[in-house]
Motif scaffolding. Structure first.
Motif, mmCIF file in Angstrom:
data_model
loop_
_atom_site.group_PDB
_atom_site.id
_atom_site.type_symbol
_atom_site.label_atom_id
_atom_site.label_comp_id
_atom_site.label_asym_id
_atom_site.label_seq_id
_atom_site.Cartn_x
_atom_site.Cartn_y
_atom_site.Cartn_z
ATOM 1 N N UNK A 26 36.399 45.390 48.309
ATOM 2 C CA UNK A 26 35.158 44.919 48.952
ATOM 3 C C UNK A 26 34.585 46.032 49.818
ATOM 4 N N UNK A 27 35.437 46.758 50.556
ATOM 5 C CA UNK A 27 34.963 47.862 51.399
ATOM 6 C C UNK A 27 34.393 48.974 50.522
ATOM 7 N N UNK A 28 35.082 49.315 49.405
ATOM 8 C CA UNK A 28 34.585 50.351 48.493
ATOM 9 C C UNK A 28 33.261 49.908 47.861
ATOM 10 N N UNK A 29 33.171 48.648 47.515
ATOM 11 C CA UNK A 29 31.914 48.111 46.960
ATOM 12 C C UNK A 29 30.801 48.254 47.992
ATOM 13 N N UNK A 30 31.088 47.908 49.240
ATOM 14 C CA UNK A 30 30.101 48.020 50.316
ATOM 15 C C UNK A 30 29.667 49.457 50.517
ATOM 16 N N UNK A 31 30.647 50.402 50.500
ATOM 17 C CA UNK A 31 30.312 51.805 50.737
ATOM 18 C C UNK A 31 29.675 52.473 49.514
ATOM 19 N N UNK A 35 25.547 49.706 49.947
ATOM 20 C CA UNK A 35 24.687 50.492 50.836
ATOM 21 C C UNK A 35 23.679 51.333 50.054
ATOM 22 N N UNK A 36 24.099 52.094 49.027
ATOM 23 C CA UNK A 36 23.090 52.840 48.260
ATOM 24 C C UNK A 36 22.080 51.920 47.569
ATOM 25 N N UNK A 37 22.583 50.791 47.112
ATOM 26 C CA UNK A 37 21.682 49.833 46.457
ATOM 27 C C UNK A 37 20.675 49.271 47.462
ATOM 28 N N UNK A 38 21.142 48.922 48.658
ATOM 29 C CA UNK A 38 20.232 48.438 49.712
ATOM 30 C C UNK A 38 19.215 49.515 50.090
ATOM 31 N N UNK A 39 19.702 50.771 50.200
ATOM 32 C CA UNK A 39 18.786 51.875 50.517
ATOM 33 C C UNK A 39 17.728 52.044 49.431
ATOM 34 N N UNK A 40 18.152 52.028 48.184
ATOM 35 C CA UNK A 40 17.226 52.183 47.057
ATOM 36 C C UNK A 40 16.234 51.024 47.029
ATOM 37 N N UNK A 41 16.730 49.819 47.255
ATOM 38 C CA UNK A 41 15.838 48.655 47.250
ATOM 39 C C UNK A 41 14.841 48.703 48.415
#
Length: 155
Positions: A26-31, A35-41
């Motif tokens: 879950x932490x690796x998924x978040x990092x 996070x990159x997906x949220x930034x891109x969105x």
């Protein structure tokens, strides 16, 4: 019940590595993904919103320019109609002036012709009067004898 607790403890102890791996996952998924997906969105949303606002501004500018062009077109049409009306009035005035001049010229010619006719009629009357006097004397001399004429002339 002891046995159940022992089994539960062993299950919990056996599931600790799975829980740790799950938390790491879950932490690796978040990092790595979230996070990159949220930034891109967020960037995409910002670009989309910016593009929409830019499009709205461009539409507003285009509408303003369209209104300005329509106003220029209306004024140009009005100017054209005014020029056309002015030319029509000018042409009508020129035509009326030409007609008035032609009427005056014809009136002058008719007056001149009437005067010529009156002059010719007056000359003809004078000529007829002169000729009629001469004819009457010839008729009298032809009809009357010479001695009656001499007495008439003496009187």
């Amino acid at each position: 019940m002891d046995q159940i607790l022992n089994q539960l403890g062993e299950l919990v102890l056996g599931s600790v590595p799975t829980i740790v791996l799950f938390i790491l996952l879950v932490a690796a998924y978040g990092l790595l993904v979230r996070r990159p997906l949220d930034r891109v969105l967020a960037e995409r949303r910002a670009r989309t919103t910016g593009a929409i606002e830019q499009a709205r501004r461009a539409i507003a500018v285009a509408e303003a320019e369209t209104a300005a062009y329509e106003e220029k077109l209306r004024s140009a049409k009005a100017e054209i109609f005014q020029m056309r009306d002015k030319r029509l009035k000018q042409w009508n005035a020129e035509r009326e002036a030409a007609l008035a001049q032609a009427r005056q010229h014809m009136h002058d010619r008719v007056s001149g012709a009437k005067q010529e006719i009156e002059q010719s009629a007056h000359e003809a009357r004078l000529q007829i009067a002169g000729v009629s006097e001469e004819l009457s004397s010839r008729i009298v001399s032809a009809l009357l004898p010479v001695d009656v004429r001499a007495t008439e002339v003496a009187q």
